[in-house]
Design a protein around this motif. Structure first.
Motif, PDB file in Angstrom:
ATOM      1  N   ARG A 109       0.841  -1.209   0.000  1.00  0.00           N
ATOM      2  CA  ARG A 109       0.000   0.000   0.000  1.00  0.00           C
ATOM      3  C   ARG A 109       0.872   1.254   0.000  1.00  0.00           C
ATOM      4  O   ARG A 109       0.571   2.233  -0.679  1.00  0.00           O
ATOM      5  N   GLY A 110       1.946   1.219   0.763  1.00  0.00           N
ATOM      6  CA  GLY A 110       2.858   2.362   0.823  1.00  0.00           C
ATOM      7  C   GLY A 110       3.495   2.660  -0.517  1.00  0.00           C
ATOM      8  O   GLY A 110       3.596   3.824  -0.927  1.00  0.00           O
ATOM      9  N   LEU A 111       3.925   1.612  -1.239  1.00  0.00           N
ATOM     10  CA  LEU A 111       4.549   1.825  -2.551  1.00  0.00           C
ATOM     11  C   LEU A 111       3.572   2.519  -3.507  1.00  0.00           C
ATOM     12  O   LEU A 111       3.945   3.486  -4.184  1.00  0.00           O
ATOM     13  N   PHE A 112       2.332   2.070  -3.530  1.00  0.00           N
ATOM     14  CA  PHE A 112       1.368   2.685  -4.449  1.00  0.00           C
ATOM     15  C   PHE A 112       0.947   4.070  -3.983  1.00  0.00           C
ATOM     16  O   PHE A 112       0.643   4.940  -4.795  1.00  0.00           O
ATOM     17  N   ARG A 113       1.003   4.305  -2.695  1.00  0.00           N
ATOM     18  CA  ARG A 113       0.735   5.658  -2.179  1.00  0.00           C
ATOM     19  C   ARG A 113       1.844   6.612  -2.638  1.00  0.00           C
ATOM     20  O   ARG A 113       1.581   7.759  -2.994  1.00  0.00           O
ATOM     21  N   VAL A 114       3.098   6.126  -2.652  1.00  0.00           N
ATOM     22  CA  VAL A 114       4.205   6.948  -3.164  1.00  0.00           C
ATOM     23  C   VAL A 114       3.962   7.284  -4.632  1.00  0.00           C
ATOM     24  O   VAL A 114       4.155   8.430  -5.047  1.00  0.00           O
ATOM     25  N   LEU A 115       3.509   6.309  -5.424  1.00  0.00           N
ATOM     26  CA  LEU A 115       3.232   6.582  -6.834  1.00  0.00           C
ATOM     27  C   LEU A 115       2.111   7.604  -6.994  1.00  0.00           C
ATOM     28  O   LEU A 115       2.160   8.448  -7.889  1.00  0.00           O
ATOM     29  N   GLU A 116       1.116   7.553  -6.111  1.00  0.00           N
ATOM     30  CA  GLU A 116       0.009   8.506  -6.174  1.00  0.00           C
ATOM     31  C   GLU A 116       0.418   9.925  -5.781  1.00  0.00           C
ATOM     32  O   GLU A 116      -0.120  10.894  -6.302  1.00  0.00           O
ATOM     33  N   ASP A 133      10.536   4.971   3.684  1.00  0.00           N
ATOM     34  CA  ASP A 133      10.031   3.954   4.616  1.00  0.00           C
ATOM     35  C   ASP A 133       9.691   2.634   3.945  1.00  0.00           C
ATOM     36  O   ASP A 133       9.598   1.615   4.621  1.00  0.00           O
ATOM     37  N   VAL A 134       9.453   2.629   2.620  1.00  0.00           N
ATOM     38  CA  VAL A 134       8.978   1.402   1.974  1.00  0.00           C
ATOM     39  C   VAL A 134       9.873   0.875   0.854  1.00  0.00           C
ATOM     40  O   VAL A 134       9.750  -0.289   0.472  1.00  0.00           O
ATOM     41  N   VAL A 135      10.776   1.684   0.312  1.00  0.00           N
ATOM     42  CA  VAL A 135      11.554   1.293  -0.869  1.00  0.00           C
ATOM     43  C   VAL A 135      12.996   0.968  -0.484  1.00  0.00           C
ATOM     44  O   VAL A 135      13.687   1.778   0.136  1.00  0.00           O
ATOM     45  N   HIS A 136      13.451  -0.204  -0.891  1.00  0.00           N
ATOM     46  CA  HIS A 136      14.821  -0.660  -0.647  1.00  0.00           C
ATOM     47  C   HIS A 136      15.798   0.159  -1.502  1.00  0.00           C
ATOM     48  O   HIS A 136      15.459   0.575  -2.617  1.00  0.00           O
ATOM     49  N   ASP A 137      17.004   0.378  -1.005  1.00  0.00           N
ATOM     50  CA  ASP A 137      18.017   1.127  -1.760  1.00  0.00           C
ATOM     51  C   ASP A 137      18.363   0.469  -3.097  1.00  0.00           C
ATOM     52  O   ASP A 137      18.806   1.142  -4.020  1.00  0.00           O
ATOM     53  N   ARG A 138      18.166  -0.836  -3.189  1.00  0.00           N
ATOM     54  CA  ARG A 138      18.482  -1.559  -4.424  1.00  0.00           C
ATOM     55  C   ARG A 138      17.229  -1.867  -5.250  1.00  0.00           C
ATOM     56  O   ARG A 138      17.267  -2.724  -6.125  1.00  0.00           O
ATOM     57  N   PHE A 139      16.141  -1.180  -4.958  1.00  0.00           N
ATOM     58  CA  PHE A 139      14.879  -1.394  -5.671  1.00  0.00           C
ATOM     59  C   PHE A 139      15.089  -1.345  -7.172  1.00  0.00           C
ATOM     60  O   PHE A 139      15.811  -0.488  -7.681  1.00  0.00           O
ATOM     61  N   PRO A 187      10.415   7.154 -18.780  1.00  0.00           N
ATOM     62  CA  PRO A 187      11.639   7.957 -18.896  1.00  0.00           C
ATOM     63  C   PRO A 187      12.826   7.265 -18.214  1.00  0.00           C
ATOM     64  O   PRO A 187      12.641   6.496 -17.261  1.00  0.00           O
ATOM     65  N   ALA A 188      14.023   7.541 -18.682  1.00  0.00           N
ATOM     66  CA  ALA A 188      15.225   6.861 -18.189  1.00  0.00           C
ATOM     67  C   ALA A 188      15.369   6.923 -16.671  1.00  0.00           C
ATOM     68  O   ALA A 188      15.791   5.954 -16.046  1.00  0.00           O
ATOM     69  N   ALA A 189      14.996   8.026 -16.055  1.00  0.00           N
ATOM     70  CA  ALA A 189      15.147   8.164 -14.599  1.00  0.00           C
ATOM     71  C   ALA A 189      14.332   7.131 -13.837  1.00  0.00           C
ATOM     72  O   ALA A 189      14.662   6.791 -12.701  1.00  0.00           O
ATOM     73  N   CYS A 190      13.283   6.605 -14.444  1.00  0.00           N
ATOM     74  CA  CYS A 190      12.450   5.599 -13.781  1.00  0.00           C
ATOM     75  C   CYS A 190      13.187   4.275 -13.613  1.00  0.00           C
ATOM     76  O   CYS A 190      12.779   3.428 -12.815  1.00  0.00           O
ATOM     77  N   SER A 191      14.280   4.086 -14.355  1.00  0.00           N
ATOM     78  CA  SER A 191      15.082   2.867 -14.248  1.00  0.00           C
ATOM     79  C   SER A 191      16.141   2.947 -13.161  1.00  0.00           C
ATOM     80  O   SER A 191      16.838   1.964 -12.903  1.00  0.00           O
ATOM     81  N   LEU A 192      16.287   4.110 -12.543  1.00  0.00           N
ATOM     82  CA  LEU A 192      17.283   4.245 -11.484  1.00  0.00           C
ATOM     83  C   LEU A 192      16.937   3.334 -10.311  1.00  0.00           C
ATOM     84  O   LEU A 192      15.762   3.085 -10.022  1.00  0.00           O
ATOM     85  N   ARG A 193      17.937   2.862  -9.612  1.00  0.00           N
ATOM     86  CA  ARG A 193      17.741   2.006  -8.438  1.00  0.00           C
ATOM     87  C   ARG A 193      17.229   2.824  -7.261  1.00  0.00           C
ATOM     88  O   ARG A 193      17.472   4.029  -7.159  1.00  0.00           O
ATOM     89  N   GLY A 194      16.519   2.155  -6.381  1.00  0.00           N
ATOM     90  CA  GLY A 194      16.099   2.760  -5.124  1.00  0.00           C
ATOM     91  C   GLY A 194      14.964   3.744  -5.262  1.00  0.00           C
ATOM     92  O   GLY A 194      14.199   3.730  -6.234  1.00  0.00           O
ATOM     93  N   LEU A 226      11.579  -4.095   3.198  1.00  0.00           N
ATOM     94  CA  LEU A 226      11.325  -3.037   2.213  1.00  0.00           C
ATOM     95  C   LEU A 226      11.029  -3.667   0.859  1.00  0.00           C
ATOM     96  O   LEU A 226      11.361  -4.832   0.618  1.00  0.00           O
ATOM     97  N   VAL A 227      10.447  -2.891  -0.043  1.00  0.00           N
ATOM     98  CA  VAL A 227      10.163  -3.382  -1.393  1.00  0.00           C
ATOM     99  C   VAL A 227      11.449  -3.317  -2.213  1.00  0.00           C
ATOM    100  O   VAL A 227      12.029  -2.242  -2.389  1.00  0.00           O
ATOM    101  N   LEU A 228      11.881  -4.475  -2.715  1.00  0.00           N
ATOM    102  CA  LEU A 228      13.130  -4.591  -3.464  1.00  0.00           C
ATOM    103  C   LEU A 228      12.917  -4.581  -4.976  1.00  0.00           C
ATOM    104  O   LEU A 228      13.727  -4.035  -5.721  1.00  0.00           O
ATOM    105  N   ARG A 229      11.824  -5.206  -5.434  1.00  0.00           N
ATOM    106  CA  ARG A 229      11.649  -5.396  -6.874  1.00  0.00           C
ATOM    107  C   ARG A 229      10.172  -5.313  -7.233  1.00  0.00           C
ATOM    108  O   ARG A 229       9.315  -5.701  -6.451  1.00  0.00           O
ATOM    109  N   HIS A 230       9.904  -4.823  -8.434  1.00  0.00           N
ATOM    110  CA  HIS A 230       8.528  -4.674  -8.925  1.00  0.00           C
ATOM    111  C   HIS A 230       8.428  -5.175 -10.357  1.00  0.00           C
ATOM    112  O   HIS A 230       9.303  -4.921 -11.180  1.00  0.00           O
TER     113      HIS A 230
END
Length: 184
Positions: free
Chosen positions: A10-17, A26-32, A41-48, A127-131
């Protein structure tokens, strides 16, 4: 104590909203990593958090009132499945990329979108690591009048491409996504 798997989803989708950087911390892993970022866009491929915040800016720039109401969440260990809907009003250019270059820019239509998606999240260290996701993009494109194209939308798509407006929209969308990523 950390969040349970449902709260993390829920937190991950709240961040997207919302683009909430504090919640992203609080919800996204540094290596996400986001397997679906290849059309963004290219920036969306950045980690974390940077990639998640860039994705949020990309989607919110195209869809006013962006929401992801969750219909169901299931989890087994460190894997979470989320069935939800993506909803919003298409008020900004929706720009899709392929191999880092402009693929399609859909001019704002003012139309509402409401379609189903299924997301798979991997967790690590609480934390959320992968999507990754399975989205009903055909329904979204139908709702926008792009597939099959209505005559008016087809003319607007062609006009945007011929006049360079699509390329300018892609550049601006990419700039906003990179700016959001830098805020992480």
């Amino acid at each position: 104590m950390g969040m349970d798997p449902g709260e993390l989803a829920r937190g991950l989708f709240r961040v997207l909203e919302t683009g909430d950087a504090a919640l992203a911390a609080d919800v996204v892993h540094d290596r996400f990593g986001n397997r679906e970022a290849d059309v963004a866009p290219a920036a969306c491929s950045l980690r974390g958090r940077a990639g998640v915040l860039a994705s949020s800016a990309w989607l919110r720039g195209a869809f006013d009132g962006l929401r992801f109401p969750i219909d169901d969440i299931g989890h087994d260990g460190d894997r979470v499945w989320v069935r939800l809907r993506m909803q919003g009003r298409h008020t900004g250019p929706f720009v899709r990329f392929r191999d880092g270059a402009l693929d399609q820019a859909v001019p704002p239509t003012g139309r509402d979108v409401d379609f189903e998606q299924i997301h798979v999240l991997d967790l690590r260290d609480g934390l959320v690591l992968r999507h990754e996701a399975v989205r009903d993009d055909v329904t979204m494109l139908q709702q926008l009048g792009v597939f099959p194209p209505t005559p008016g939308v087809a003319l607007r798509l062609a006009g945007w491409k011929v006049t360079g407006r699509a390329a300018r929209a892609a550049k601006e969308v990419s700039r906003r996504a990179a700016e959001a990523a830098a805020s992480a």
